[in-house]
Design a protein around this motif. Structure first.
Motif, PDB file in Angstrom:
ATOM      1  N   THR A  59     -10.979 -19.712   4.937  1.00  0.00           N
ATOM      2  CA  THR A  59     -11.724 -19.303   6.132  1.00  0.00           C
ATOM      3  C   THR A  59     -11.228 -17.964   6.679  1.00  0.00           C
ATOM      4  N   ASP A  60     -10.408 -17.269   5.914  1.00  0.00           N
ATOM      5  CA  ASP A  60      -9.889 -15.970   6.332  1.00  0.00           C
ATOM      6  C   ASP A  60     -10.702 -14.852   5.688  1.00  0.00           C
ATOM      7  N   LEU A  61     -11.130 -13.914   6.508  1.00  0.00           N
ATOM      8  CA  LEU A  61     -11.900 -12.761   6.055  1.00  0.00           C
ATOM      9  C   LEU A  61     -11.023 -11.518   6.189  1.00  0.00           C
ATOM     10  N   PHE A  62     -10.876 -10.781   5.094  1.00  0.00           N
ATOM     11  CA  PHE A  62     -10.075  -9.562   5.088  1.00  0.00           C
ATOM     12  C   PHE A  62     -11.010  -8.357   5.054  1.00  0.00           C
ATOM     13  N   LEU A  63     -10.886  -7.507   6.069  1.00  0.00           N
ATOM     14  CA  LEU A  63     -11.691  -6.293   6.173  1.00  0.00           C
ATOM     15  C   LEU A  63     -10.770  -5.090   6.163  1.00  0.00           C
ATOM     16  N   SER A  64     -11.195  -4.031   5.506  1.00  0.00           N
ATOM     17  CA  SER A  64     -10.485  -2.768   5.671  1.00  0.00           C
ATOM     18  C   SER A  64     -11.395  -1.860   6.481  1.00  0.00           C
ATOM     19  N   TYR A  65     -10.808  -0.831   7.031  1.00  0.00           N
ATOM     20  CA  TYR A  65     -11.597   0.076   7.863  1.00  0.00           C
ATOM     21  C   TYR A  65     -11.181   1.513   7.594  1.00  0.00           C
ATOM     22  N   ASP A  66     -12.140   2.394   7.776  1.00  0.00           N
ATOM     23  CA  ASP A  66     -11.860   3.821   7.722  1.00  0.00           C
ATOM     24  C   ASP A  66     -12.876   4.526   8.597  1.00  0.00           C
ATOM     25  N   GLY A  67     -12.566   5.722   8.952  1.00  0.00           N
ATOM     26  CA  GLY A  67     -13.469   6.496   9.800  1.00  0.00           C
ATOM     27  C   GLY A  67     -12.903   7.874  10.045  1.00  0.00           C
ATOM     28  N   LEU A 105     -11.314 -16.859  10.719  1.00  0.00           N
ATOM     29  CA  LEU A 105     -12.565 -17.444  11.211  1.00  0.00           C
ATOM     30  C   LEU A 105     -12.421 -18.932  11.485  1.00  0.00           C
ATOM     31  N   GLY A 106     -11.600 -19.613  10.705  1.00  0.00           N
ATOM     32  CA  GLY A 106     -11.397 -21.044  10.889  1.00  0.00           C
ATOM     33  C   GLY A 106     -10.667 -21.399  12.165  1.00  0.00           C
ATOM     34  N   ASP A 107     -10.071 -20.416  12.822  1.00  0.00           N
ATOM     35  CA  ASP A 107      -9.370 -20.653  14.092  1.00  0.00           C
ATOM     36  C   ASP A 107     -10.296 -20.561  15.299  1.00  0.00           C
ATOM     37  N   GLN A 112     -14.957 -24.123  13.617  1.00  0.00           N
ATOM     38  CA  GLN A 112     -14.169 -25.151  12.934  1.00  0.00           C
ATOM     39  C   GLN A 112     -15.052 -26.256  12.363  1.00  0.00           C
ATOM     40  N   LYS A 113     -15.990 -26.731  13.133  1.00  0.00           N
ATOM     41  CA  LYS A 113     -16.902 -27.789  12.656  1.00  0.00           C
ATOM     42  C   LYS A 113     -17.789 -27.277  11.531  1.00  0.00           C
ATOM     43  N   VAL A 114     -18.191 -26.012  11.614  1.00  0.00           N
ATOM     44  CA  VAL A 114     -19.024 -25.421  10.563  1.00  0.00           C
ATOM     45  C   VAL A 114     -18.265 -25.412   9.246  1.00  0.00           C
ATOM     46  N   PHE A 115     -16.994 -24.990   9.288  1.00  0.00           N
ATOM     47  CA  PHE A 115     -16.206 -24.905   8.064  1.00  0.00           C
ATOM     48  C   PHE A 115     -15.806 -26.272   7.504  1.00  0.00           C
ATOM     49  N   GLU A 116     -16.037 -27.332   8.256  1.00  0.00           N
ATOM     50  CA  GLU A 116     -15.866 -28.679   7.708  1.00  0.00           C
ATOM     51  C   GLU A 116     -17.021 -29.029   6.775  1.00  0.00           C
ATOM     52  N   LYS A 117     -18.143 -28.349   6.917  1.00  0.00           N
ATOM     53  CA  LYS A 117     -19.359 -28.655   6.156  1.00  0.00           C
ATOM     54  C   LYS A 117     -19.709 -27.599   5.106  1.00  0.00           C
ATOM     55  N   VAL A 118     -19.270 -26.353   5.334  1.00  0.00           N
ATOM     56  CA  VAL A 118     -19.614 -25.270   4.406  1.00  0.00           C
ATOM     57  C   VAL A 118     -18.392 -24.405   4.105  1.00  0.00           C
ATOM     58  N   ALA A 119     -18.484 -23.700   2.981  1.00  0.00           N
ATOM     59  CA  ALA A 119     -17.448 -22.736   2.609  1.00  0.00           C
ATOM     60  C   ALA A 119     -18.091 -21.354   2.507  1.00  0.00           C
ATOM     61  N   LEU A 120     -17.424 -20.367   3.057  1.00  0.00           N
ATOM     62  CA  LEU A 120     -17.898 -18.991   2.971  1.00  0.00           C
ATOM     63  C   LEU A 120     -17.486 -18.434   1.617  1.00  0.00           C
ATOM     64  N   LYS A 121     -18.457 -18.046   0.826  1.00  0.00           N
ATOM     65  CA  LYS A 121     -18.200 -17.555  -0.530  1.00  0.00           C
ATOM     66  C   LYS A 121     -18.249 -16.034  -0.623  1.00  0.00           C
ATOM     67  N   ALA A 132     -24.586 -13.609   4.261  1.00  0.00           N
ATOM     68  CA  ALA A 132     -23.441 -14.459   3.977  1.00  0.00           C
ATOM     69  C   ALA A 132     -23.856 -15.481   2.929  1.00  0.00           C
ATOM     70  N   ASP A 133     -23.052 -15.608   1.904  1.00  0.00           N
ATOM     71  CA  ASP A 133     -23.271 -16.588   0.852  1.00  0.00           C
ATOM     72  C   ASP A 133     -22.369 -17.773   1.153  1.00  0.00           C
ATOM     73  N   ILE A 134     -22.985 -18.934   1.407  1.00  0.00           N
ATOM     74  CA  ILE A 134     -22.196 -20.118   1.757  1.00  0.00           C
ATOM     75  C   ILE A 134     -22.557 -21.266   0.816  1.00  0.00           C
ATOM     76  N   ALA A 135     -21.613 -22.186   0.681  1.00  0.00           N
ATOM     77  CA  ALA A 135     -21.829 -23.365  -0.159  1.00  0.00           C
ATOM     78  C   ALA A 135     -21.564 -24.613   0.671  1.00  0.00           C
ATOM     79  N   LEU A 136     -22.404 -25.609   0.494  1.00  0.00           N
ATOM     80  CA  LEU A 136     -22.204 -26.894   1.160  1.00  0.00           C
ATOM     81  C   LEU A 136     -21.019 -27.608   0.527  1.00  0.00           C
ATOM     82  N   LEU A 137     -20.232 -28.273   1.344  1.00  0.00           N
ATOM     83  CA  LEU A 137     -19.078 -29.021   0.836  1.00  0.00           C
ATOM     84  C   LEU A 137     -19.442 -30.476   0.630  1.00  0.00           C
TER      85      LEU A 137
END
Length: 137
Positions: A59-67, A105-107, A112-121, A132-137
């Motif tokens: 449930t962790d999303l890693f973003l980089s940034y530049d500007g 995101l899981g925090d 939290q309830k959403v991530f009990e049912k789906v996974a962010l792919k 967002a590409d998600i999969a049902l658990l």
């Protein structure tokens, strides 16, 4: 399964809920641009940052940034300021070396309830929307 939100919908949401003008747009499949107009000495200047999806781990999303205009010098203080404003949510964002931001995101209570049912792919950007590409658990 795919979920999508158009850039216009996202801009309208930010304007309606936070009363801020934000412009978001497509750069490439992994990158979107976010710009905010600011007033400096009577002129309006747009400050922009590119956000790049680097990876997703659970449930962790890693973003980089530049500007431009030393954006790296603005991001760290902005994150610190946001953590002081909402200390109970301070652990949601972690700044890492190499202009990387880790979003736990899981925090987020409402997710939290959403991530009990789906996974962010995956997350990708199209010329019209964020998908967002998600999969049902």
């Amino acid at each position: 399964m795919k979920l999508s939100i158009t850039y216009a919908e996202l801009q309208d949401y930010v304007a309606g809920h936070f009363h801020k003008t934000v412009n978001v747009g497509y750069v490439d499949g992994d990158t979107m641009s976010v710009s905010v107009p600011i007033k400096v000495l009577g002129f309006t200047k747009s400050i922009s940052i590119n956000l790049i999806v680097k990876k997703i781990e659970g449930t962790d999303l890693f973003l980089s940034y530049d500007g431009k205009m030393g954006i790296e010098l603005l991001v760290s203080p902005a994150i610190s300021y946001a953590k002081k404003l909402v200390p109970e949510k301070a652990g949601f964002v972690e700044q890492m070396p190499g202009n990387i931001v880790k979003l736990r995101l899981g925090d987020i209570d409402k997710l939290q309830k959403v991530f009990e049912k789906v996974a962010l792919k995956g997350i990708r950007f199209t010329p019209e929307s964020i998908e967002a590409d998600i999969a049902l658990l």
